[in-house]
Design a protein around this motif. Structure first.
Motif, mmCIF file in Angstrom:
data_model
loop_
_atom_site.group_PDB
_atom_site.id
_atom_site.type_symbol
_atom_site.label_atom_id
_atom_site.label_comp_id
_atom_site.label_asym_id
_atom_site.label_seq_id
_atom_site.Cartn_x
_atom_site.Cartn_y
_atom_site.Cartn_z
ATOM 1 N N GLY A 139 -18.788 -35.293 15.604
ATOM 2 C CA GLY A 139 -17.996 -34.966 14.423
ATOM 3 C C GLY A 139 -17.300 -33.629 14.492
ATOM 4 N N LYS A 140 -16.908 -33.195 15.697
ATOM 5 C CA LYS A 140 -16.218 -31.909 15.862
ATOM 6 C C LYS A 140 -14.882 -32.135 16.570
ATOM 7 C CE LYS A 140 -20.484 -29.218 15.962
ATOM 8 N NZ LYS A 140 -21.252 -28.156 16.646
ATOM 9 N N PRO A 141 -13.930 -32.753 15.853
ATOM 10 C CA PRO A 141 -12.674 -33.122 16.506
ATOM 11 C C PRO A 141 -11.830 -31.939 16.977
ATOM 12 C CG PRO A 141 -12.538 -33.482 14.138
ATOM 13 C CD PRO A 141 -13.976 -33.198 14.451
ATOM 14 N N ARG A 142 -11.885 -30.799 16.276
ATOM 15 C CA ARG A 142 -11.081 -29.655 16.717
ATOM 16 C C ARG A 142 -11.565 -29.133 18.065
ATOM 17 N NH1 ARG A 142 -10.994 -29.146 11.142
ATOM 18 N NH2 ARG A 142 -8.896 -28.904 10.260
ATOM 19 N N LEU A 143 -12.883 -29.111 18.242
ATOM 20 C CA LEU A 143 -13.437 -28.718 19.541
ATOM 21 C C LEU A 143 -13.027 -29.727 20.605
ATOM 22 C CD1 LEU A 143 -15.197 -27.001 21.378
ATOM 23 C CD2 LEU A 143 -17.203 -28.280 20.540
ATOM 24 N N ALA A 144 -13.027 -31.025 20.246
ATOM 25 C CA ALA A 144 -12.620 -32.069 21.189
ATOM 26 C C ALA A 144 -11.168 -31.882 21.606
ATOM 27 C CB ALA A 144 -12.824 -33.448 20.571
ATOM 28 N N VAL A 145 -10.295 -31.565 20.640
ATOM 29 C CA VAL A 145 -8.886 -31.331 20.957
ATOM 30 C C VAL A 145 -8.755 -30.209 21.989
ATOM 31 C CG1 VAL A 145 -6.698 -30.438 20.050
ATOM 32 C CG2 VAL A 145 -7.934 -32.215 18.796
ATOM 33 N N ALA A 146 -9.504 -29.139 21.777
ATOM 34 C CA ALA A 146 -9.427 -27.996 22.697
ATOM 35 C C ALA A 146 -9.873 -28.389 24.098
ATOM 36 C CB ALA A 146 -10.284 -26.846 22.164
ATOM 37 N N ARG A 147 -10.933 -29.173 24.185
ATOM 38 C CA ARG A 147 -11.424 -29.568 25.510
ATOM 39 C C ARG A 147 -10.441 -30.528 26.188
ATOM 40 N NH1 ARG A 147 -12.970 -25.996 27.139
ATOM 41 N NH2 ARG A 147 -14.171 -26.950 28.838
ATOM 42 N N TYR A 148 -9.891 -31.479 25.433
ATOM 43 C CA TYR A 148 -8.944 -32.423 26.016
ATOM 44 C C TYR A 148 -7.661 -31.722 26.459
ATOM 45 C CZ TYR A 148 -11.873 -36.275 24.304
ATOM 46 O OH TYR A 148 -12.903 -37.141 24.070
ATOM 47 N N GLU A 149 -7.177 -30.788 25.661
ATOM 48 C CA GLU A 149 -5.967 -30.058 26.045
ATOM 49 C C GLU A 149 -6.212 -29.228 27.303
ATOM 50 O OE1 GLU A 149 -3.601 -29.585 21.792
ATOM 51 O OE2 GLU A 149 -4.958 -27.975 22.447
ATOM 52 N N HIS A 150 -7.392 -28.629 27.402
ATOM 53 C CA HIS A 150 -7.732 -27.889 28.615
ATOM 54 C C HIS A 150 -7.791 -28.828 29.809
ATOM 55 C CE1 HIS A 150 -9.654 -24.868 31.161
ATOM 56 N NE2 HIS A 150 -10.579 -25.776 31.474
ATOM 57 N N LEU A 151 -8.346 -29.991 29.603
ATOM 58 C CA LEU A 151 -8.467 -30.992 30.665
ATOM 59 C C LEU A 151 -7.091 -31.446 31.154
ATOM 60 C CD1 LEU A 151 -10.074 -33.211 32.235
ATOM 61 C CD2 LEU A 151 -10.018 -34.555 30.142
ATOM 62 N N LEU A 152 -6.198 -31.725 30.229
ATOM 63 C CA LEU A 152 -4.880 -32.245 30.584
ATOM 64 C C LEU A 152 -3.972 -31.211 31.233
ATOM 65 C CD1 LEU A 152 -4.385 -34.482 27.444
ATOM 66 C CD2 LEU A 152 -4.507 -35.281 29.818
ATOM 67 N N ALA A 153 -4.381 -29.949 31.204
ATOM 68 C CA ALA A 153 -3.614 -28.904 31.892
ATOM 69 C C ALA A 153 -3.827 -28.952 33.401
ATOM 70 C CB ALA A 153 -4.008 -27.533 31.355
ATOM 71 N N ASP A 154 -4.804 -29.765 33.850
ATOM 72 C CA ASP A 154 -5.103 -29.899 35.273
ATOM 73 C C ASP A 154 -4.041 -30.782 35.940
ATOM 74 O OD1 ASP A 154 -6.102 -30.359 37.789
ATOM 75 O OD2 ASP A 154 -8.105 -30.968 37.134
ATOM 76 N N ALA A 155 -3.205 -30.194 36.766
ATOM 77 C CA ALA A 155 -2.104 -30.924 37.400
ATOM 78 C C ALA A 155 -2.584 -31.942 38.428
ATOM 79 C CB ALA A 155 -1.146 -29.942 38.068
ATOM 80 N N SER A 156 -3.839 -31.854 38.843
ATOM 81 C CA SER A 156 -4.334 -32.757 39.888
ATOM 82 C C SER A 156 -4.831 -34.088 39.337
ATOM 83 C CB SER A 156 -5.469 -32.077 40.668
ATOM 84 O OG SER A 156 -6.611 -31.898 39.839
ATOM 85 N N LEU A 157 -4.823 -34.272 38.038
ATOM 86 C CA LEU A 157 -5.310 -35.515 37.458
ATOM 87 C C LEU A 157 -4.483 -36.705 37.935
ATOM 88 C CD1 LEU A 157 -5.966 -34.652 33.691
ATOM 89 C CD2 LEU A 157 -7.672 -35.160 35.437
ATOM 90 N N GLY A 158 -5.157 -37.799 38.234
ATOM 91 C CA GLY A 158 -4.444 -39.029 38.539
ATOM 92 C C GLY A 158 -3.768 -39.565 37.280
ATOM 93 N N GLU A 159 -2.694 -40.330 37.455
ATOM 94 C CA GLU A 159 -1.915 -40.770 36.304
ATOM 95 C C GLU A 159 -2.714 -41.667 35.369
ATOM 96 O OE1 GLU A 159 1.025 -39.716 35.180
ATOM 97 O OE2 GLU A 159 0.721 -38.247 36.763
ATOM 98 N N ARG A 160 -3.527 -42.544 35.940
ATOM 99 C CA ARG A 160 -4.271 -43.456 35.066
ATOM 100 C C ARG A 160 -5.320 -42.708 34.262
ATOM 101 N NH1 ARG A 160 -8.580 -47.002 35.645
ATOM 102 N NH2 ARG A 160 -8.528 -48.638 34.093
#
Length: 461
Positions: A374-395
């Motif tokens: 139940g902590k969506p703002r913290l989740a947003v921060a973690r997901y945004e940090h994750l998506l900043a990784d340029a090495s992620l595969g497209e899928r």
């Protein structure tokens, strides 16, 4: 432009973004929103080109190379000698220019006969017809293509799998290569498009276990390969939204692990059983306890040999189960354990199936458990940090973006969530799991919105 009613069902308002004359459910049979199911796992432009030019030595070499087999191993699969494989590849023997031998070869490696169509047309086709080839003839290189072109008849396509009389190490190696190929293709197209070929391979393995002869050591290897294939097929079912089938396949994998005495397989199965139970716990809370039991069983099987990556993976599964039951302290403790194990680095004994256990993935699970707690703002921060990784595969990136969209919606940022949802929908492919992450966003969207229209198209496909 005014709103229009679907002329077929007369119930659904057509979106102004839609150029279709009917609504998404009514257009189900006519839409091709997803890429086609692969005809053959080993298909490639190079193999098609070799066939189109009637260069069967190159065809044989490319097939063998794609499967990662030696000449001796391929010979074992198809009932030739190594010297025959060598001479065919070097153009010294015209064995494959005999249609009966060509079709026998295709059946032995479980290749559908329509893959041979480029040999008939002289073109690297992208779609295969349903017609067949008549095997009742002999021919040489000079006349092969001409005669073959006139031999279309019923019967081309998937035949019942050919089961060898005796299974050896080459068959197990081919099965493992097939599993690796399924996982690689999953990263490109999603589980929904690969489940059918995976289940066909599983049918093959089951029949090998029931009908073929093999030594005790080969039998253990075959059981382990069957378990690995069940896990792979279970994952594809899970990703395609078929949770009942996924649960059945993971359970079958556990039986193969027990019968083979393969402790690494047992731990891998435990991880997937825990993952599946956590997902089921969204609607059946009691499944969270099942996940914790699976993790405990995995730890017991891992204790004599496990590397830090293995313990890190089990800690991740444990954290998600604790989050589902609302135990934030235990969840944080498991996440900390996972970080500690992963930071110890890789080890030469790490199983292949721990390759995805990285700091990037752990960041995703931090976001996932934050959402669950139940902590969506913290989740947003973690997901945004994750998506900043340029090495992620497209899928993987597409799936993580769907998680971000859900977290944005839960944190009150509806407009941002819808914008993210619209942007990622074209990249979903065959992953129903990713689409299901957007269910809440669809419920929050206006019926006439672009997101609702595009989401419904994918759901109906």
């Amino acid at each position: 432009m005014g709103e229009r009613m679907c002329p077929v069902c007369r119930k659904t308002l057509l979106s102004r973004y839609s150029g279709d004359p009917v609504c998404a459910p009514c257009a189900r049979s006519s839409r091709g929103a997803l890429p086609a199911v692969p005809v053959w796992l080993w298909d490639s432009p190079e193999i098609r080109e070799a066939l189109a030019s009637a260069d069967l030595p190159a065809f044989l070499l490319r097939v063998r190379s794609a499967m990662g087999l030696s000449q001796l191993e391929l010979a074992s699969l198809v009932g030739w000698s190594q010297s025959t494989v060598n001479r065919v590849e070097n153009g010294e023997r015209n064995t494959l220019y005999d249609i009966r031998e060509l079709l026998r070869f295709a059946d032995a490696i479980d290749m559908p006969r329509q893959v041979l169509v480029p040999l008939i047309t002289g073109k690297s086709v992208t779609e295969y017809p349903a017609e067949g080839i008549n095997a009742d003839m002999d021919m040489d290189r000079r006349h092969f293509t001409g005669v073959l072109a006139g031999s279309l008849a019923a019967g081309m396509g998937w035949r019942s799998p050919i089961i060898p009389d005796r299974v050896d190490a080459a068959h197990i190696k081919q099965l493992k290569a097939t599993i690796q190929r399924l996982y690689a293709d999953d990263q490109r197209m999603g589980g929904g498009l690969l489940l059918s070929p995976a289940l066909r391979q599983l049918t093959r393995v089951r029949r090998m276990l029931d009908e073929a002869d093999f030594t005790e050591s080969i039998g253990r290897g075959l059981l382990s390969a069957a378990g690995e294939l069940c896990i792979c097929a279970g994952w594809l079912a899970y990703d395609s939204g078929d949770q009942s089938h996924a649960r059945q396949l993971f359970g079958e994998a556990l039986l193969y692990a027990e019968h083979s005495g393969d402790e690494r397989l047992r731990v891998n199965v435990a991880s997937y059983l825990a993952m599946h139970a956590v997902r089921q716990a969204r609607t059946r809370p009691g499944r969270a306890r099942e996940a914790l039991h699976a993790v405990a069983a995995g730890k017991d099987a891992a204790r004599p040999w496990a590397t830090p990556r293995v313990y890190g993976l089990l800690a991740i599964r444990e954290a998600t189960a604790h989050a589902v039951v609302g135990d934030e302290i235990a969840c944080r403790k498991s996440i900390a354990t996972a970080w500690r194990e992963i930071e110890r680095g890789t080890h030469e004994d790490d199983p292949d199936w721990t390759g995805f256990v990285t700091p990037t993935v752990l960041t995703y699970f931090e976001g996932l458990t934050a959402m669950t707690l139940g902590k969506p703002r913290l989740a947003v921060a973690r997901y945004e940090h994750l998506l900043a990784d340029a090495s992620l595969g497209e899928r993987n990136r597409t799936y993580y973006r769907s998680c971000l969209a859900g977290a944005l919606l839960a944190s009150g940022r509806r407009a941002d969530a819808l914008a993210e949802g619209v942007a990622l929908l074209p990249d979903i492919g065959g992953s129903r799991r990713t689409l299901q992450e957007l269910t809440g966003l669809r419920e929050a969207a206006d019926e006439s919105s672009e997101f609702a229209y595009r989401y419904d198209r994918l759901l109906a496909a």
